[in-house]
Design a protein around this motif. Structure first.
Motif, PDB file in Angstrom:
ATOM      1  N   ILE A 106       0.865  -1.183   0.000  1.00 39.36           N
ATOM      2  CA  ILE A 106       0.000   0.000   0.000  1.00 39.36           C
ATOM      3  C   ILE A 106       0.900   1.232   0.000  1.00 39.36           C
ATOM      4  CG2 ILE A 106      -1.813   1.266   1.214  1.00 39.36           C
ATOM      5  CD1 ILE A 106      -2.566  -1.435   2.539  1.00 39.36           C
ATOM      6  N   LEU A 107       0.903   1.953  -1.097  1.00 43.21           N
ATOM      7  CA  LEU A 107       1.712   3.158  -1.263  1.00 43.21           C
ATOM      8  C   LEU A 107       0.884   4.368  -0.866  1.00 43.21           C
ATOM      9  CD1 LEU A 107       4.423   4.348  -2.424  1.00 43.21           C
ATOM     10  CD2 LEU A 107       3.218   4.535  -4.618  1.00 43.21           C
ATOM     11  N   SER A 108       1.450   5.234  -0.006  1.00 40.87           N
ATOM     12  CA  SER A 108       0.708   6.410   0.457  1.00 40.87           C
ATOM     13  C   SER A 108       1.690   7.508   0.837  1.00 40.87           C
ATOM     14  CB  SER A 108      -0.173   6.051   1.659  1.00 40.87           C
ATOM     15  OG  SER A 108       0.622   5.569   2.732  1.00 40.87           O
ATOM     16  N   SER A 109       1.151   8.685   1.148  1.00 41.44           N
ATOM     17  CA  SER A 109       1.970   9.815   1.596  1.00 41.44           C
ATOM     18  C   SER A 109       1.834   9.973   3.104  1.00 41.44           C
ATOM     19  CB  SER A 109       1.536  11.113   0.906  1.00 41.44           C
ATOM     20  OG  SER A 109       1.725  11.038  -0.487  1.00 41.44           O
ATOM     21  N   ASN A 110       2.951  10.263   3.762  1.00 40.53           N
ATOM     22  CA  ASN A 110       2.898  10.488   5.211  1.00 40.53           C
ATOM     23  C   ASN A 110       2.588  11.960   5.504  1.00 40.53           C
ATOM     24  OD1 ASN A 110       5.310  11.897   4.814  1.00 40.53           O
ATOM     25  ND2 ASN A 110       6.594  10.177   5.476  1.00 40.53           N
ATOM     26  N   LEU A 130       6.377   9.884   0.137  1.00 43.48           N
ATOM     27  CA  LEU A 130       5.807   8.588  -0.186  1.00 43.48           C
ATOM     28  C   LEU A 130       6.435   7.503   0.685  1.00 43.48           C
ATOM     29  CD1 LEU A 130       5.621   8.677  -4.090  1.00 43.48           C
ATOM     30  CD2 LEU A 130       3.705   8.742  -2.486  1.00 43.48           C
ATOM     31  N   VAL A 190       5.659   3.035   1.877  1.00 44.28           N
ATOM     32  CA  VAL A 190       4.898   1.838   1.545  1.00 44.28           C
ATOM     33  C   VAL A 190       4.840   0.911   2.740  1.00 44.28           C
ATOM     34  CG1 VAL A 190       6.849   0.461   0.661  1.00 44.28           C
ATOM     35  CG2 VAL A 190       4.548   0.127  -0.288  1.00 44.28           C
ATOM     36  N   ASN A 214      -2.211  -1.254  -3.817  1.00 48.18           N
ATOM     37  CA  ASN A 214      -2.176  -0.385  -4.987  1.00 48.18           C
ATOM     38  C   ASN A 214      -0.815  -0.419  -5.673  1.00 48.18           C
ATOM     39  OD1 ASN A 214      -0.586   1.095  -3.232  1.00 48.18           O
ATOM     40  ND2 ASN A 214      -1.993   2.849  -3.088  1.00 48.18           N
TER      41      ASN A 214
END
Length: 413
Positions: free
Chosen positions: A355-359, A364, A366, A384
């Motif tokens: 799951i790739l997201s922004s902190n 970015l 994962v 994703n």
């Protein structure tokens, strides 16, 4: 003899992809179809514009069309007429006057500039301007966007939501495209049951064929679904023969490992030629590729995640090349930090679901979806991206840099 039978001779993903694509020849047949039916199709020839865009010089602003010689610092110009989009000005335009013009309206003959209404003062006897215009100001020239005869799309372009409205704006009603690929699909295994039917003792639902069919339909292939083929040598041979006679590509799911009831390899040796059998990737080691008499063959592993991954990484680019798509690119990869530890044994290139997201800092990062077993298909509904761990890399600690491959449209939710 089983090619690639030892661990040291397993093909890398890149080697397999190179072999696979080297045998892919774009289909020759094309067809002329209506633009309204062309979504996801591939252009068989370059498309040129039949018209100029815009087709005529028009105003980029709501304002006033003027001749440069009529505009002076103190001049007050009466309004001689109006031009609207779809309603051009056709009357006489006396010297020393201006024309009210709206955005998109054709620029009248003789007009050299358009002054925006914010720079105009409306008086009882006419208009006084607060600026001296420059030649061509706020005028969009005919053909400024696209010139008649210019190439707007190359051969091998996929027609989607960006391309189709563009062609529609040019008045293109039909396009020449490659015919749709015919792909025959079946699953093998006594343990499989059709979705919607009650499970018998020891059975599981045939989710692989369903998932692959969804991906094939998303790629606009013509799917020939031959259903579930039981673990019977004669039935599997008949399935391959029928599929080969109907399709450009034959895809099977299951039967490519080394079990006693796996007849696929034996039958392929009889009916065609196997190019490779095992890959140095995880999941997806038992992936087969070869040729039948009239078609190419891809044998997907039986485990659901392995089947989806090998389709994504190998079958997807194969079908794209066969269908004439010239703009295919390898999936994009980026380097990010993992926030969770990742278990791995050296030896194979590992594709873990992530799951790739922004902190909070906008960076970015994962994390894993959890258990990475090749039977855990629920991980795809959460993920994703793939976390791509190098072949000789071992387990990864939280905070280490890893390679991430965001899903393309085939797997995006």
């Amino acid at each position: 003899m089983d090619c690639c039978s030892t661990s040291s001779s397993l093909l890398t993903l890149n080697q397999a992809l190179e072999k696979l694509l080297s045998q892919a020849v774009t289909v020759c047949q094309t067809e002329q179809i209506a633009l309204t039916q062309a979504a996801r199709r591939i252009t068989a020839q370059a498309i040129t514009s039949p018209i100029n865009v815009p087709p005529f010089a028009n105003s980029a602003m709501d304002g006033y069309a003027v001749r440069l010689s009529d505009v002076t610092a103190s001049a007050i110009l009466p309004i001689a007429g109006k031009a609207f989009a779809g309603q051009p000005f056709h009357g006489e335009w006396p010297v020393g006057t201006c024309l009210r013009i709206m955005t998109g309206a054709p620029v009248p003959a003789g007009a050299e500039a358009v002054i925006m209404q914010e720079q105009a003062e409306v008086l009882e006897n006419g208009i006084r301007f607060s600026t001296m215009p420059k030649a061509g100001q706020n005028i969009r020239l005919a053909g400024e966007d696209i010139r008649q005869g210019a190439e707007v799309l190359p051969a091998g372009a996929k027609l989607g939501v960006a391309e189709l409205p563009l062609l529609a704006s040019l008045g293109v009603a039909e396009v020449n495209v490659y015919r749709r690929l015919k792909v025959a699909l079946f699953s093998t295994g006594d343990e499989l049951q059709t979705i919607g039917q009650p499970l018998q003792d020891g059975q599981i639902y045939d989710t692989n064929r369903f998932a692959v069919r969804l991906m094939l339909e998303q790629m606009d292939c013509e799917v020939i679904d031959l259903g579930i083929i039981r673990d019977d040598e004669s039935a599997i041979r008949d399935a391959f023969a029928k599929a080969d006679s109907l399709a450009d590509v034959v895809i099977s799911s299951g039967g490519v490992s080394v079990g006693e009831a796996d007849y696929t390899k034996q039958i392929l040796d009889e009916l065609g030629q196997i190019s490779f059998w095992k890959l140095a990737i995880k999941p997806g080691k038992p992936f087969a590729f070869g040729k039948l008499s009239h078609s190419l063959f891809c044998g997907l592993p039986g485990n659901p995640v392995s089947a989806a991954l090998t389709f994504y990484q190998l079958v997807q680019p194969l079908l794209m090349k066969l269908n004439g798509y010239s703009q295919w690119q390898k999936p994009r990869q980026i380097k990010v930090k993992t926030t969770t530890p990742l278990k791995k044994t050296p030896g194979r290139l590992d594709f873990q679901r992530g799951i790739l997201s922004s902190n909070a800092q906008g960076e970015l990062e994962v994390k894993t979806t959890g258990h990475q077993g090749s039977h855990v298909f629920s991980s795809f509904s959460q993920a994703n991206c793939f976390i791509v761990l190098e072949q000789e890399r071992g387990s990864v600690a939280a905070g280490e840099w890893v390679t991430v491959e965001p899903f393309n449209a085939l797997l995006e939710s």
